[in-house]
Design a protein around this motif. Structure first.
Motif, PDB file in Angstrom:
ATOM      1  N   GLY A 289      -5.181   6.921  13.218  1.00  0.00           N
ATOM      2  CA  GLY A 289      -5.448   6.613  11.815  1.00  0.00           C
ATOM      3  C   GLY A 289      -4.629   7.398  10.812  1.00  0.00           C
ATOM      4  N   ARG A 290      -3.925   8.423  11.246  1.00  0.00           N
ATOM      5  CA  ARG A 290      -3.096   9.236  10.346  1.00  0.00           C
ATOM      6  C   ARG A 290      -1.668   8.696  10.385  1.00  0.00           C
ATOM      7  N   LEU A 291      -1.072   8.538   9.218  1.00  0.00           N
ATOM      8  CA  LEU A 291       0.272   7.979   9.126  1.00  0.00           C
ATOM      9  C   LEU A 291       1.306   8.875   9.795  1.00  0.00           C
ATOM     10  N   LEU A 292       2.075   8.280  10.721  1.00  0.00           N
ATOM     11  CA  LEU A 292       3.201   8.977  11.343  1.00  0.00           C
ATOM     12  C   LEU A 292       4.494   8.635  10.621  1.00  0.00           C
ATOM     13  N   LYS A 293       4.648   7.334  10.355  1.00  0.00           N
ATOM     14  CA  LYS A 293       5.883   6.850   9.751  1.00  0.00           C
ATOM     15  C   LYS A 293       5.544   5.628   8.896  1.00  0.00           C
ATOM     16  N   PRO A 294       5.924   5.635   7.608  1.00  0.00           N
ATOM     17  CA  PRO A 294       5.590   4.483   6.761  1.00  0.00           C
ATOM     18  C   PRO A 294       6.459   3.272   7.105  1.00  0.00           C
ATOM     19  N   ALA A 295       5.939   2.103   6.791  1.00  0.00           N
ATOM     20  CA  ALA A 295       6.699   0.866   6.977  1.00  0.00           C
ATOM     21  C   ALA A 295       7.756   0.779   5.878  1.00  0.00           C
ATOM     22  N   MET A 296       8.946   0.351   6.246  1.00  0.00           N
ATOM     23  CA  MET A 296      10.017   0.114   5.272  1.00  0.00           C
ATOM     24  C   MET A 296       9.937  -1.366   4.910  1.00  0.00           C
ATOM     25  N   VAL A 297       9.598  -1.657   3.648  1.00  0.00           N
ATOM     26  CA  VAL A 297       9.271  -3.031   3.277  1.00  0.00           C
ATOM     27  C   VAL A 297      10.029  -3.521   2.044  1.00  0.00           C
TER      28      VAL A 297
ATOM     29  N   PRO B 161       2.604 -11.303  -6.700  1.00  0.00           N
ATOM     30  CA  PRO B 161       3.404 -10.091  -6.902  1.00  0.00           C
ATOM     31  C   PRO B 161       2.723  -8.899  -6.222  1.00  0.00           C
ATOM     32  N   GLY B 162       3.532  -7.998  -5.685  1.00  0.00           N
ATOM     33  CA  GLY B 162       2.994  -6.831  -5.000  1.00  0.00           C
ATOM     34  C   GLY B 162       2.712  -7.064  -3.522  1.00  0.00           C
ATOM     35  N   THR B 163       3.067  -8.250  -3.034  1.00  0.00           N
ATOM     36  CA  THR B 163       2.870  -8.567  -1.618  1.00  0.00           C
ATOM     37  C   THR B 163       4.132  -8.215  -0.845  1.00  0.00           C
ATOM     38  N   VAL B 164       3.955  -7.719   0.366  1.00  0.00           N
ATOM     39  CA  VAL B 164       5.093  -7.407   1.230  1.00  0.00           C
ATOM     40  C   VAL B 164       5.653  -8.728   1.752  1.00  0.00           C
ATOM     41  N   THR B 165       6.921  -8.990   1.437  1.00  0.00           N
ATOM     42  CA  THR B 165       7.536 -10.251   1.878  1.00  0.00           C
ATOM     43  C   THR B 165       8.367 -10.081   3.142  1.00  0.00           C
ATOM     44  N   ALA B 166       8.833  -8.872   3.404  1.00  0.00           N
ATOM     45  CA  ALA B 166       9.611  -8.613   4.618  1.00  0.00           C
ATOM     46  C   ALA B 166       9.379  -7.170   5.045  1.00  0.00           C
ATOM     47  N   CYS B 167       9.490  -6.947   6.339  1.00  0.00           N
ATOM     48  CA  CYS B 167       9.268  -5.609   6.882  1.00  0.00           C
ATOM     49  C   CYS B 167      10.492  -5.227   7.707  1.00  0.00           C
ATOM     50  N   TRP B 168      11.188  -4.172   7.294  1.00  0.00           N
ATOM     51  CA  TRP B 168      12.358  -3.708   8.030  1.00  0.00           C
ATOM     52  C   TRP B 168      11.935  -2.927   9.256  1.00  0.00           C
ATOM     53  N   THR B 169      10.938  -2.031   9.083  1.00  0.00           N
ATOM     54  CA  THR B 169      10.345  -1.310  10.214  1.00  0.00           C
ATOM     55  C   THR B 169       8.842  -1.259   9.983  1.00  0.00           C
ATOM     56  N   PRO B 170       8.049  -1.319  11.051  1.00  0.00           N
ATOM     57  CA  PRO B 170       6.589  -1.295  10.886  1.00  0.00           C
ATOM     58  C   PRO B 170       6.077   0.104  10.556  1.00  0.00           C
ATOM     59  N   ALA B 171       4.820   0.154  10.112  1.00  0.00           N
ATOM     60  CA  ALA B 171       4.147   1.440   9.900  1.00  0.00           C
ATOM     61  C   ALA B 171       3.587   1.890  11.247  1.00  0.00           C
ATOM     62  N   TRP B 172       3.594   3.192  11.480  1.00  0.00           N
ATOM     63  CA  TRP B 172       3.054   3.767  12.713  1.00  0.00           C
ATOM     64  C   TRP B 172       2.005   4.800  12.345  1.00  0.00           C
TER      65      TRP B 172
ATOM     66  N   ASP C 129       0.866  -1.180   0.000  1.00  0.00           N
ATOM     67  CA  ASP C 129       0.000   0.000   0.000  1.00  0.00           C
ATOM     68  C   ASP C 129       0.904   1.231   0.000  1.00  0.00           C
ATOM     69  N   PRO C 130       0.994   1.954  -1.129  1.00  0.00           N
ATOM     70  CA  PRO C 130       1.899   3.104  -1.187  1.00  0.00           C
ATOM     71  C   PRO C 130       1.533   4.215  -0.200  1.00  0.00           C
ATOM     72  N   GLU C 131       0.301   4.196   0.327  1.00  0.00           N
ATOM     73  CA  GLU C 131      -0.095   5.187   1.328  1.00  0.00           C
ATOM     74  C   GLU C 131       0.525   4.880   2.694  1.00  0.00           C
ATOM     75  N   MET C 132       0.832   3.603   2.954  1.00  0.00           N
ATOM     76  CA  MET C 132       1.311   3.182   4.268  1.00  0.00           C
ATOM     77  C   MET C 132       2.722   2.584   4.254  1.00  0.00           C
ATOM     78  N   HIS C 133       3.199   2.216   3.079  1.00  0.00           N
ATOM     79  CA  HIS C 133       4.479   1.500   2.995  1.00  0.00           C
ATOM     80  C   HIS C 133       5.453   2.222   2.075  1.00  0.00           C
ATOM     81  N   GLN C 134       6.723   2.074   2.389  1.00  0.00           N
ATOM     82  CA  GLN C 134       7.784   2.590   1.524  1.00  0.00           C
ATOM     83  C   GLN C 134       8.606   1.387   1.081  1.00  0.00           C
ATOM     84  N   ALA C 135       8.603   1.122  -0.218  1.00  0.00           N
ATOM     85  CA  ALA C 135       9.328  -0.030  -0.751  1.00  0.00           C
ATOM     86  C   ALA C 135      10.820   0.274  -0.731  1.00  0.00           C
TER      87      ALA C 135
END
Length: 189
Positions: free
Chosen positions: A173-181, A158-169, A140-146
């Motif tokens: 309900g408002r994004l503070l920090k995107p997940a690094m995925v 394809p397009g599924t997150v296979t690993a998460c370096w840091t979670p989304a916060w 989800d480009p709104e919540m995740h940073q590839a």
């Protein structure tokens, strides 16, 4: 002579005519006057209704802005606290895994830090700050940073997150920090 007789009658400026609304009123018939007054009442009523609607819109907008200000006032502080939560997790991940026969003090330190992390995350959640690990979810480009793309493993779309370096916060309900995925890329045809 009385006082009133001593004073000259108020006059309009030299050569000035009486106000325009006074002259036509004398020329109108009673029916025309009623029609004109009804039109004026309708215009004033319309103006009043528009002013009331504008005031209601202003009240609603102000209430929404105040609610948003309350909900997100601590956004900068929450972003900094999230950083501390991630550093706490990094510290736990850096500790050696539990092993049979490890020193008792190491186990107590690990358990203590894990308890602090659970408590800390509970406090954050009670205050509207939530953590989301998107592993296995669609990107989800709104919540995740590839951060990287890898060939999709067998059985992973394809397009599924296979690993998460840091979670989304998020804060309420408002994004503070995107997940690094890491995202699964499509298979070559």
């Amino acid at each position: 002579m009385s006082e009133n007789q001593d004073k000259p009658a108020p006059e309009t400026a030299a050569g000035a005519e009486p106000p325009p609304e006074a002259a036509p009123a004398a020329e109108l018939t009673p029916e025309e006057r009623i029609v004109a007054l009804e039109a004026e009442i309708a215009a004033l009523k319309d103006k009043w209704l528009r002013a009331e609607a504008e005031m209601q819109n202003l009240r609603t907008r102000t209430q929404r802005e105040v609610a948003d200000a309350r909900a997100y006032a601590a956004q900068k502080f929450a972003r900094d606290v999230v950083e501390a939560a991630e550093n706490l997790r990094r510290g736990l991940d850096a500790m050696p895994a539990k092993q049979e026969g490890e020193p008792e003090v190491l186990g107590k330190i690990r358990d203590g830090i894990e308890g602090v992390e659970r408590s800390f995350l509970g406090i954050l959640e009670r205050n509207g700050v939530r953590r989301d690990d998107p592993t296995g979810k669609p990107f989800d480009p709104e919540m995740h940073q590839a951060m990287a793309e890898q060939p999709a493993p067998e059985g992973v779309a394809p397009g599924t997150v296979t690993a998460c370096w840091t979670p989304a916060w998020t804060l309420n309900g408002r994004l503070l920090k995107p997940a690094m995925v890491v995202v699964a890329q499509g298979r070559p045809a």
